[in-house]
Design a protein around this motif. Structure first.
Motif, PDB file in Angstrom:
ATOM      1  N   ARG A  91       0.830  -1.204   0.000  1.00 26.12           N
ATOM      2  CA  ARG A  91       0.000   0.000   0.000  1.00 26.12           C
ATOM      3  C   ARG A  91       0.868   1.259   0.000  1.00 26.12           C
ATOM      4  O   ARG A  91       0.622   2.202  -0.759  1.00 26.12           O
ATOM      5  N   ALA A  92       1.921   1.255   0.817  1.00 29.76           N
ATOM      6  CA  ALA A  92       2.820   2.405   0.887  1.00 29.76           C
ATOM      7  C   ALA A  92       3.557   2.603  -0.440  1.00 29.76           C
ATOM      8  O   ALA A  92       3.754   3.736  -0.899  1.00 29.76           O
ATOM      9  N   ALA A  93       3.964   1.496  -1.070  1.00 29.47           N
ATOM     10  CA  ALA A  93       4.680   1.582  -2.344  1.00 29.47           C
ATOM     11  C   ALA A  93       3.782   2.141  -3.445  1.00 29.47           C
ATOM     12  O   ALA A  93       4.223   2.942  -4.278  1.00 29.47           O
ATOM     13  N   ILE A  94       2.525   1.738  -3.451  1.00 28.55           N
ATOM     14  CA  ILE A  94       1.580   2.236  -4.455  1.00 28.55           C
ATOM     15  C   ILE A  94       1.308   3.717  -4.251  1.00 28.55           C
ATOM     16  O   ILE A  94       1.257   4.501  -5.209  1.00 28.55           O
ATOM     17  N   ILE A  95       1.162   4.129  -2.988  1.00 22.01           N
ATOM     18  CA  ILE A  95       0.940   5.543  -2.696  1.00 22.01           C
ATOM     19  C   ILE A  95       2.124   6.379  -3.164  1.00 22.01           C
ATOM     20  O   ILE A  95       1.967   7.448  -3.773  1.00 22.01           O
ATOM     21  N   ALA A  96       3.342   5.871  -2.905  1.00 15.25           N
ATOM     22  CA  ALA A  96       4.541   6.581  -3.347  1.00 15.25           C
ATOM     23  C   ALA A  96       4.563   6.715  -4.862  1.00 15.25           C
ATOM     24  O   ALA A  96       4.933   7.760  -5.408  1.00 15.25           O
ATOM     25  N   ALA A  97       4.152   5.663  -5.565  1.00 18.63           N
ATOM     26  CA  ALA A  97       4.129   5.697  -7.030  1.00 18.63           C
ATOM     27  C   ALA A  97       3.086   6.692  -7.535  1.00 18.63           C
ATOM     28  O   ALA A  97       3.344   7.449  -8.483  1.00 18.63           O
ATOM     29  N   ARG A  98       1.941   6.702  -6.908  1.00 24.24           N
ATOM     30  CA  ARG A  98       0.886   7.637  -7.329  1.00 24.24           C
ATOM     31  C   ARG A  98       1.305   9.079  -7.076  1.00 24.24           C
ATOM     32  O   ARG A  98       0.977   9.972  -7.868  1.00 24.24           O
ATOM     33  N   THR A  99       2.020   9.296  -5.974  1.00 18.16           N
ATOM     34  CA  THR A  99       2.500  10.651  -5.667  1.00 18.16           C
ATOM     35  C   THR A  99       3.403  11.171  -6.775  1.00 18.16           C
ATOM     36  O   THR A  99       3.434  12.370  -7.059  1.00 18.16           O
ATOM     37  N   GLN A 100       4.133  10.258  -7.423  1.00 19.31           N
ATOM     38  CA  GLN A 100       5.032  10.641  -8.519  1.00 19.31           C
ATOM     39  C   GLN A 100       4.349  10.506  -9.888  1.00 19.31           C
ATOM     40  O   GLN A 100       5.018  10.537 -10.923  1.00 19.31           O
ATOM     41  N   ASN A 101       3.024  10.367  -9.867  1.00 20.18           N
ATOM     42  CA  ASN A 101       2.239  10.297 -11.110  1.00 20.18           C
ATOM     43  C   ASN A 101       2.621   9.118 -11.995  1.00 20.18           C
ATOM     44  O   ASN A 101       2.591   9.205 -13.228  1.00 20.18           O
ATOM     45  N   MET A 102       2.945   8.009 -11.374  1.00 18.06           N
ATOM     46  CA  MET A 102       3.233   6.799 -12.133  1.00 18.06           C
ATOM     47  C   MET A 102       1.921   6.268 -12.723  1.00 18.06           C
ATOM     48  O   MET A 102       0.915   6.173 -12.020  1.00 18.06           O
ATOM     49  N   PRO A 103       1.905   5.940 -14.027  1.00 20.05           N
ATOM     50  CA  PRO A 103       0.660   5.475 -14.656  1.00 20.05           C
ATOM     51  C   PRO A 103       0.090   4.229 -13.979  1.00 20.05           C
ATOM     52  O   PRO A 103       0.835   3.356 -13.531  1.00 20.05           O
ATOM     53  N   LYS A 104      -1.239   4.164 -13.930  1.00 21.66           N
ATOM     54  CA  LYS A 104      -1.908   3.054 -13.261  1.00 21.66           C
ATOM     55  C   LYS A 104      -1.540   1.715 -13.892  1.00 21.66           C
ATOM     56  O   LYS A 104      -1.352   0.719 -13.178  1.00 21.66           O
ATOM     57  N   ASP A 105      -1.414   1.661 -15.234  1.00 18.87           N
ATOM     58  CA  ASP A 105      -1.096   0.381 -15.855  1.00 18.87           C
ATOM     59  C   ASP A 105       0.305  -0.087 -15.485  1.00 18.87           C
ATOM     60  O   ASP A 105       0.560  -1.288 -15.361  1.00 18.87           O
ATOM     61  N   ARG A 106       1.213   0.868 -15.255  1.00 16.49           N
ATOM     62  CA  ARG A 106       2.571   0.500 -14.834  1.00 16.49           C
ATOM     63  C   ARG A 106       2.543  -0.051 -13.406  1.00 16.49           C
ATOM     64  O   ARG A 106       3.255  -1.009 -13.084  1.00 16.49           O
ATOM     65  N   ILE A 107       1.740   0.550 -12.556  1.00 14.66           N
ATOM     66  CA  ILE A 107       1.585   0.056 -11.181  1.00 14.66           C
ATOM     67  C   ILE A 107       1.000  -1.356 -11.197  1.00 14.66           C
ATOM     68  O   ILE A 107       1.488  -2.259 -10.510  1.00 14.66           O
ATOM     69  N   ASP A 108      -0.038  -1.546 -12.012  1.00 19.32           N
ATOM     70  CA  ASP A 108      -0.694  -2.859 -12.091  1.00 19.32           C
ATOM     71  C   ASP A 108       0.276  -3.932 -12.594  1.00 19.32           C
ATOM     72  O   ASP A 108       0.272  -5.066 -12.094  1.00 19.32           O
ATOM     73  N   ARG A 109       1.113  -3.572 -13.568  1.00 19.45           N
ATOM     74  CA  ARG A 109       2.089  -4.541 -14.092  1.00 19.45           C
ATOM     75  C   ARG A 109       3.103  -4.920 -13.022  1.00 19.45           C
ATOM     76  O   ARG A 109       3.512  -6.078 -12.913  1.00 19.45           O
ATOM     77  N   ALA A 110       3.507  -3.930 -12.216  1.00 18.21           N
ATOM     78  CA  ALA A 110       4.480  -4.194 -11.155  1.00 18.21           C
ATOM     79  C   ALA A 110       3.893  -5.118 -10.094  1.00 18.21           C
ATOM     80  O   ALA A 110       4.567  -6.024  -9.596  1.00 18.21           O
ATOM     81  N   ILE A 111       2.627  -4.907  -9.751  1.00 17.47           N
ATOM     82  CA  ILE A 111       1.957  -5.789  -8.787  1.00 17.47           C
ATOM     83  C   ILE A 111       1.889  -7.205  -9.340  1.00 17.47           C
ATOM     84  O   ILE A 111       2.186  -8.183  -8.640  1.00 17.47           O
ATOM     85  N   LYS A 112       1.521  -7.318 -10.612  1.00 14.37           N
ATOM     86  CA  LYS A 112       1.398  -8.627 -11.252  1.00 14.37           C
ATOM     87  C   LYS A 112       2.737  -9.359 -11.299  1.00 14.37           C
ATOM     88  O   LYS A 112       2.803 -10.576 -11.074  1.00 14.37           O
ATOM     89  N   SER A 113       3.817  -8.618 -11.555  1.00 12.05           N
ATOM     90  CA  SER A 113       5.134  -9.261 -11.654  1.00 12.05           C
ATOM     91  C   SER A 113       5.579  -9.820 -10.306  1.00 12.05           C
ATOM     92  O   SER A 113       6.370 -10.766 -10.254  1.00 12.05           O
ATOM     93  N   GLY A 114       5.075  -9.246  -9.205  1.00 12.43           N
ATOM     94  CA  GLY A 114       5.432  -9.753  -7.889  1.00 12.43           C
ATOM     95  C   GLY A 114       4.448 -10.754  -7.324  1.00 12.43           C
ATOM     96  O   GLY A 114       4.649 -11.313  -6.240  1.00 12.43           O
ATOM     97  N   SER A 115       3.372 -10.999  -8.057  1.00 13.67           N
ATOM     98  CA  SER A 115       2.346 -11.945  -7.610  1.00 13.67           C
ATOM     99  C   SER A 115       2.711 -13.363  -8.046  1.00 13.67           C
ATOM    100  O   SER A 115       3.541 -13.547  -8.931  1.00 13.67           O
ATOM    101  N   PRO A 116       2.103 -14.371  -7.432  1.00 19.96           N
ATOM    102  CA  PRO A 116       2.353 -15.752  -7.861  1.00 19.96           C
ATOM    103  C   PRO A 116       2.100 -15.904  -9.355  1.00 19.96           C
ATOM    104  O   PRO A 116       1.083 -15.442  -9.873  1.00 19.96           O
TER     105      PRO A 116
END
Length: 249
Positions: A50-75
């Protein structure tokens, strides 16, 4: 509630210039991926994610990039296996520095960090060589508009925070390492998501370098921060605002 930011250059990061944006997004994505892998890939159940996503949003990181990063760390995500490593050493003028990194190759990262220290007037030490000069604390940051200073101060202390410093731009809430999650959750319930929330290194005492030393120190930190593996650089220096602005202009 002091009128200046206690962490204005303890945690030194580059600004979000366009030329640095891709590198910054890579680092944020790596932290999101590691956070997702370290627990559930659900930010509601994973405080670090949650903290990592908030930090990314604060820097205007695109939502699809955030979603891809979550997926890459998921099973079933990618096979990249990043390790958290810490390097400690001294920069120009004997300034103590702690470098935190996420790496898939410890040997490469260690060599690059050591080279940066050596080329810019510093020396890399053993783990523990400077950490005793710092306290490990929680740092929660809210924009000033989130609440009046008095309201933030009262809510934070009631939640178990150790201190609050408010400026015209931000509220900085410090906590013990153990209490950070509880304080963050209480404040988020009252004021919404924090701008950032993470463990950090607070120096027990700070050193005010002269202009020449400060210039060399900032060059070293910039080189370290340019390294894709390096996430944060913390130090026990305190450079006056006027000097910092002149050197970074």
């Amino acid at each position: 509630m002091a009128g200046h930011s206690q962490f204005k250059n303890i945690m030194h990061r580059k600004g979000a210039q366009d030329v640095k944006r891709a590198k910054m997004f890579n680092k944020l994505a790596r932290e999101i991926s590691v956070a997702a892998k370290s627990g559930l890939p659900d930010p509601a159940a994973n405080p670090r994610l949650r903290a990592a996503i908030i930090a990314a949003r604060t820097q205007n990181m695109p939502k699809d990039r955030i979603d891809r990063a979550i997926k890459s760390g998921s099973p079933g995500g990618d096979d990249a296996n990043y390790e958290e490593v810490r390097y400690e050493g001294y920069g120009p003028g004997g300034i103590a520095l702690i470098v935190e990194a996420l790496t898939d190759n410890r040997n490469r990262t260690a060599a690059e960090v050591r080279s940066a220290f050596t080329k810019h007037g510093g020396s890399l030490g053993e783990t523990g060589s400077v950490a005793f000069m710092f306290s490990r604390i929680g740092l929660i940051v809210y924009p000033a508009k989130a609440a009046e200073a008095e309201a933030m101060f009262e809510a934070a202390l009631e939640a178990g925070a150790e201190n609050v410093e408010s400026t015209d731009e931000v509220h900085e809430i410090t906590t013990s390492m153990e209490d950070m999650s509880a304080v963050r959750d209480a404040l988020e319930e009252k004021f919404g998501p924090a701008e950032s929330a993470a463990l950090t290194w607070k120096p027990v005492n700070t050193v005010a370098p002269d202009e020449e030393t400060a210039a060399s120190l900032l060059k070293l930190i910039d080189v370290l921060d340019d390294n894709d593996d390096v996430q944060t650089v913390s130090g026990n220096f305190d450079i006056p605002n006027e000097l910092l602005e002149r050197l970074t202009a």
